[in-house]
Design a protein around this motif. Structure first.
Motif, PDB file in Angstrom:
ATOM      1  N   ASN A  90       0.825  -1.212   0.000  1.00 17.98           N
ATOM      2  CA  ASN A  90       0.000   0.000   0.000  1.00 17.98           C
ATOM      3  C   ASN A  90       0.862   1.266   0.000  1.00 17.98           C
ATOM      4  O   ASN A  90       0.602   2.208  -0.758  1.00 17.98           O
ATOM      5  CB  ASN A  90      -0.964   0.002   1.192  1.00 17.98           C
ATOM      6  CG  ASN A  90      -0.273  -0.229   2.522  1.00 17.98           C
ATOM      7  OD1 ASN A  90       0.932  -0.475   2.586  1.00 17.98           O
ATOM      8  ND2 ASN A  90      -1.031  -0.165   3.605  1.00 17.98           N
ATOM      9  N   ILE A  91       1.911   1.280   0.831  1.00 17.79           N
ATOM     10  CA  ILE A  91       2.774   2.461   0.879  1.00 17.79           C
ATOM     11  C   ILE A  91       3.593   2.588  -0.407  1.00 17.79           C
ATOM     12  O   ILE A  91       3.787   3.696  -0.935  1.00 17.79           O
ATOM     13  CB  ILE A  91       3.704   2.405   2.105  1.00 17.79           C
ATOM     14  CG1 ILE A  91       2.879   2.481   3.397  1.00 17.79           C
ATOM     15  CG2 ILE A  91       4.724   3.538   2.074  1.00 17.79           C
ATOM     16  CD1 ILE A  91       3.698   2.416   4.666  1.00 17.79           C
ATOM     17  N   TYR A 131      -8.046   5.985   3.894  1.00 13.17           N
ATOM     18  CA  TYR A 131      -6.708   5.524   4.252  1.00 13.17           C
ATOM     19  C   TYR A 131      -5.850   5.582   2.989  1.00 13.17           C
ATOM     20  O   TYR A 131      -6.110   6.386   2.086  1.00 13.17           O
ATOM     21  CB  TYR A 131      -6.777   4.119   4.863  1.00 13.17           C
ATOM     22  CG  TYR A 131      -5.509   3.692   5.562  1.00 13.17           C
ATOM     23  CD1 TYR A 131      -4.853   4.546   6.449  1.00 13.17           C
ATOM     24  CD2 TYR A 131      -4.957   2.435   5.332  1.00 13.17           C
ATOM     25  CE1 TYR A 131      -3.690   4.152   7.089  1.00 13.17           C
ATOM     26  CE2 TYR A 131      -3.788   2.039   5.975  1.00 13.17           C
ATOM     27  CZ  TYR A 131      -3.163   2.902   6.849  1.00 13.17           C
ATOM     28  OH  TYR A 131      -2.012   2.515   7.471  1.00 13.17           O
ATOM     29  N   ILE A 132      -4.850   4.739   2.900  1.00 11.03           N
ATOM     30  CA  ILE A 132      -3.837   4.879   1.848  1.00 11.03           C
ATOM     31  C   ILE A 132      -4.437   4.760   0.448  1.00 11.03           C
ATOM     32  O   ILE A 132      -4.061   5.506  -0.459  1.00 11.03           O
ATOM     33  CB  ILE A 132      -2.714   3.849   2.058  1.00 11.03           C
ATOM     34  CG1 ILE A 132      -1.960   4.182   3.346  1.00 11.03           C
ATOM     35  CG2 ILE A 132      -1.749   3.833   0.880  1.00 11.03           C
ATOM     36  CD1 ILE A 132      -0.842   3.222   3.685  1.00 11.03           C
ATOM     37  N   GLU A 145       0.811   8.575   7.256  1.00 13.04           N
ATOM     38  CA  GLU A 145       1.048   8.235   5.852  1.00 13.04           C
ATOM     39  C   GLU A 145       0.792   9.423   4.928  1.00 13.04           C
ATOM     40  O   GLU A 145       1.431   9.572   3.885  1.00 13.04           O
ATOM     41  CB  GLU A 145       0.157   7.055   5.425  1.00 13.04           C
ATOM     42  CG  GLU A 145       0.544   5.721   6.017  1.00 13.04           C
ATOM     43  CD  GLU A 145      -0.060   5.489   7.395  1.00 13.04           C
ATOM     44  OE1 GLU A 145      -0.703   6.414   7.935  1.00 13.04           O
ATOM     45  OE2 GLU A 145       0.108   4.381   7.939  1.00 13.04           O
ATOM     46  N   GLU A 146      -0.147  10.282   5.324  1.00 15.48           N
ATOM     47  CA  GLU A 146      -0.515  11.415   4.479  1.00 15.48           C
ATOM     48  C   GLU A 146       0.650  12.366   4.235  1.00 15.48           C
ATOM     49  O   GLU A 146       0.679  13.095   3.232  1.00 15.48           O
ATOM     50  CB  GLU A 146      -1.678  12.202   5.125  1.00 15.48           C
ATOM     51  CG  GLU A 146      -2.947  11.394   5.314  1.00 15.48           C
ATOM     52  CD  GLU A 146      -2.982  10.651   6.642  1.00 15.48           C
ATOM     53  OE1 GLU A 146      -4.061  10.181   7.036  1.00 15.48           O
ATOM     54  OE2 GLU A 146      -1.925  10.529   7.293  1.00 15.48           O
ATOM     55  N   LEU A 158       1.368   3.950  -3.000  1.00 16.19           N
ATOM     56  CA  LEU A 158       1.139   5.372  -2.727  1.00 16.19           C
ATOM     57  C   LEU A 158       2.299   6.215  -3.236  1.00 16.19           C
ATOM     58  O   LEU A 158       2.103   7.241  -3.900  1.00 16.19           O
ATOM     59  CB  LEU A 158       0.953   5.580  -1.220  1.00 16.19           C
ATOM     60  CG  LEU A 158       0.847   7.036  -0.737  1.00 16.19           C
ATOM     61  CD1 LEU A 158      -0.415   7.686  -1.290  1.00 16.19           C
ATOM     62  CD2 LEU A 158       0.868   7.109   0.786  1.00 16.19           C
TER      63      LEU A 158
END
Length: 531
Positions: A76-77, A344-345, A145-146, A80
Motif C-alpha cells: 500500500n505504501i 486511508y492509503i 502516511e498522508e 502510494l
C-alpha cells in the motif's frame, strides 16, 4: 582519509542481517492472544501471563526473502509513493508549484515592510505557522502516511526560502510527528491504548494538551535554530550536495514561467464540477470525528462550492493558478476524507492520481503525454519505493523469528521492583525501543498495553500514566527508525540519505526523549485530572 559512508540500502540490509543473528541468540516465544472489541474495532491483544517459549525459528536464507516479504507487507505504501511520484511529475510539468512558490515568496516579502513582523522574522512565522498546522493534524487525527504527499511541496519551498531539504521535511513530517507524540485526540494511539486499558476514551486531555505544547516548544525551537544557521550559510547543511537536485529545479523565476491558457482547462473544471456535485449529493454530511465527539458537517458540499468558485477566478489568470487551486483542494478533500469518512492509503493515492490526471488535461497535454510523464515520475521515485520494502524486511525477520514476544517478556518481567520512577523509565525505554521494530502505533498498543497496565496496577501507577508512556515511546522514534516505511518514503522522495538524516536527527531525538521522560514524572506524583 575517511571511508565512504555506506549507502542507505547497505545500512538497512546490515540491520536485517543483525536481526537474523538475534533469532539465533534469543529463544523463540509467544504470548497467547485474544480478539477484543476496542472502541468499535476488533483487535488481537496479548493475554497477560500467557507467555511460553516455543521452538526457535532461526532466520538464515530468509535475509534475502525478507525483501520480497517486505514488499508484500508494504504494497500500500509502495503504491502510494509510485502514484504520488507519477502524479506530481505531471503537475510539475506545468511549473505550477514553481509559480506558487515564487508568488508566495513575493507575498511574504511584503510582510517585511512591517517593522514588527520584520523583527520576528517573516520566515520564522511561515515555519512556525506551517509546523503548528501539521502538528495539530498529528495530534488530532494521527496524520502519518498522508505526510508523504507533502514532500514534493515543502522541500522545494524550503530550498527557495534559503534553507535545505531537512528544513523542508521538518515543516510537515517532523511537525506531524511531534503532534503524534504529544497527541491529545489521536484515535490510533491514545484512543486504542485507553480502550485496551479500560479507561474513559480521551480522558486526561488537559495534561496531554500541556504535553503537546511543551513538545512543540522544544521541537520548533530546535528546528528554527537549525534553519537560521542554514540560511546564514547553506553550505553548512549535511545535505547541501544532495540538494543540488532541488536547486537545479528552482533556477526558473516567475517571470520566466509562461502563463498557460487553455480551453481544456475549462473542460477539466466541468468534469470535476459534475463529479464533485454528485459526490456532494452522495455525501451531504461528513461525520467529522474529533476525539470521542462526532460532528456532522456539510464539509464536502461546502468544499465543492469553494473549489468551483475559486477555480473560476483562478482560470481568469492562468491554467497554473487553476492547477494550484486543484492541488489546494485536493489537500482539503484529503483532510475531510480522513477525518470524516475513514479514508486511508488507497483513497489518498486515488485522489492524488486524479489530481495528476486532471492537471495534465488542464495543461492541454495529450493522453500519451500524460502517460509518459506519469511513467517518468514513477521511475524517478522508484528508489524511494524500493527502500520501503527493504526496510520492512527488518520487521519480517524479527516477527518470523518469533523473538519480539520473548524480548518483551524478559524486559517486563525484570522491572517490577524498581519503584515508580524506575518502572516508568523502563516502560518508556521499552516502548521507545519496540517502536523501532513495530512502527505501527495501534499494533504496538495491542502488544504492550495489556502487560504494562497490569504492571502499573501492581506498583501503584495509574493506567493513564501507562498510556502516556506508550504514546511518547511510540511517537518520537517514528522520526528515526529505518523500519518506518513512512520515514523512508519521505527521505527517498526528498533525496536525503538515511545516514545523513540519522546524523542530524540523533541529537534532536535525545533531547525529545529526555523531554518525554520529564513529562512522565508528573503522572506519577501529581494529582492530575483523569489520572
Amino acid at each position: 582519509m575517511l571511508k565512504k559512508v555506506p549507502h542507505t540500502y547497505v545500512i538497512i540490509f546490515a540491520l536485517i542481517v543483525f536481526c537474523a543473528v538475534l533469532t539465533g541468540l534469543i529463544p523463540g516465544g509467544e504470548f497467547e492472544r485474544n480478539d477484543v472489541l476496542v472502541n468499535g474495532v476488533e483487535r488481537s491483544v496479548i493475554k497477560a501471563g500467557s507467555f511460553h517459549f516455543t521452538d526457535s525459528k532461526i532466520q538464515s536464507w530468509q535475509i534475502f526473502s525478507s525483501f520480497f516479504d517486505g514488499f508484500l507487507r508494504t504494497t500500500n505504501i509502495i503504491a502510494l509513493i509510485l502514484l504520488i511520484g507519477g502524479s506530481f511529475w505531471i503537475l510539475n510539468e506545468s511549473k505550477s508549484i514553481d509559480l506558487g512558490i515564487y508568488s508566495f515568496l513575493k507575498f511574504s516579502k511584503r510582510w517585511e515592510k512591517s517593522k514588527w513582523l520584520a523583527g520576528i522574522g517573516v520566515n520564522n512565522l511561515v515555519l512556525v505557522g506551517t509546523m503548528t498546522v501539521f502538528s495539530l493534524f498529528g495530534a488530532i487525527f494521527g496524520m502519518s502516511e498522508e505526510t508523504i504527499a507533502f514532500t514534493i511541496i515543502f522541500v522545494p519551498l524550503a530550498i527557495s526560502m534559503g534553507y535545505d531539504s531537512i528544513v523542508g521535511v521538518s515543516m510537515y513530517f517532523i511537525a506531524a510527528a511531534l503532534g503524534f507524540a504529544g497527541a491529545f485526540l489521536n484515535p490510533f494511539t491514545v484512543g486504542v491504548a485507553q480502550g485496551l486499558s479500560d479507561i474513559p476514551l480521551f480522558s486526561g486531555i488537559e495534561y496531554r494538551i500541556f504535553m503537546w505544547a511543551v513538545i512543540n516548544l522544544v521541537g520548533f525551537t530546535y528546528i528554527l535554530r537549525y534553519a537560521s544557521k542554514i540560511r546564514k550559510d547553506p553550505k553548512k547543511s549535511l545535505v547541501y550536495t544532495d540538494d543540488a537536485y532541488w536547486r537545479s529545479h528552482n533556477q526558473t523565476t516567475d517571470e520566466t514561467i509562461p502563463q498557460i491558457k487553455s480551453k481544456s482547462a475549462w473542460f477539466a473544471l466541468i468534469v470535476l464540477a459534475i463529479g464533485l456535485i454528485l459526490f456532494s449529493i452522495r455525501f451531504p454530511l461528513s461525520a467529522i470525528l474529533i476525539g470521542n465527539s462526532t460532528f456532522s458537517l456539510p464539509a464536502i458540499p461546502v468544499a465543492t462550492g469553494l473549489f468551483l468558485l475559486s477555480s473560476l477566478f483562478a482560470l481568469r489568470h492562468s491554467v497554473q493558478y487553476f492547477i494550484l487551486n486543484l492541488l489546494t483542494f485536493t489537500i482539503v478533500f484529503l483532510v475531510i476524507g480522513v477525518m470524516g469518512h475513514g479514508w486511508y492509503i488507497k483513497e489518498i493515492a486515488t485522489i492524488f492520481l486524479a489530481m495528476g490526471i486532471f492537471s495534465g488535461i488542464a495543461a492541454n497535454k495529450s493522453p500519451n503525454t500524460i502517460t509518459k510523464l506519469f511513467l517518468e515520475g514513477a521511475k524517478d521515485i522508484l528508489p524511494a519505493a524500493l527502500i520501503v520494502g527493504l526496510a520492512r524486511g527488518i520487521v519480517v525477520i524479527l516477527e518470523d523469528g518469533t523473538v519480539i514476544d520473548t524480548i518483551l517478556f524478559y524486559v517486563s518481567d525484570s522491572m517490577k521492583d524498581f519503584g515508580k520512577v524506575g518502572t516508568l523509565g523502563i516502560m518508556y525505554l521499552i516502548q521507545t525501543l519496540l517502536n523501532v521494530f513495530i512502527p505501527s502505533g495501534s499494533g504496538q498498543a495491542a502488544l504492550t498495553i495489556p502487560i504494562m497496565s497490569q504492571i502499573s496496577d501492581l506498583i501503584g501507577i495509574s493506567r493513564q500514566a501507562t498510556v502516556v508512556v506508550f504514546q511518547l515511546g511510540d511517537g518520537f522514534t517514528n522520526m528515526i527508525t529505518p523500519t518506518s516505511g513512512i520515514l523512508i518514503g519521505v527521505l527517498g522522495i526528498a533525496r536525503i540519505p538515511y545516514e545523513k538524516w540519522f546524523k542530524w536527527i540523533a541529537p534532536f531525538m535525545l533531547i525529545l526523549i529526555v523531554t518525554g521522560f520529564l513529562l512522565l514524572l508528573p503522572t506519577a506524583f501529581l494529582d492530575l485530572n483523569g489520572f
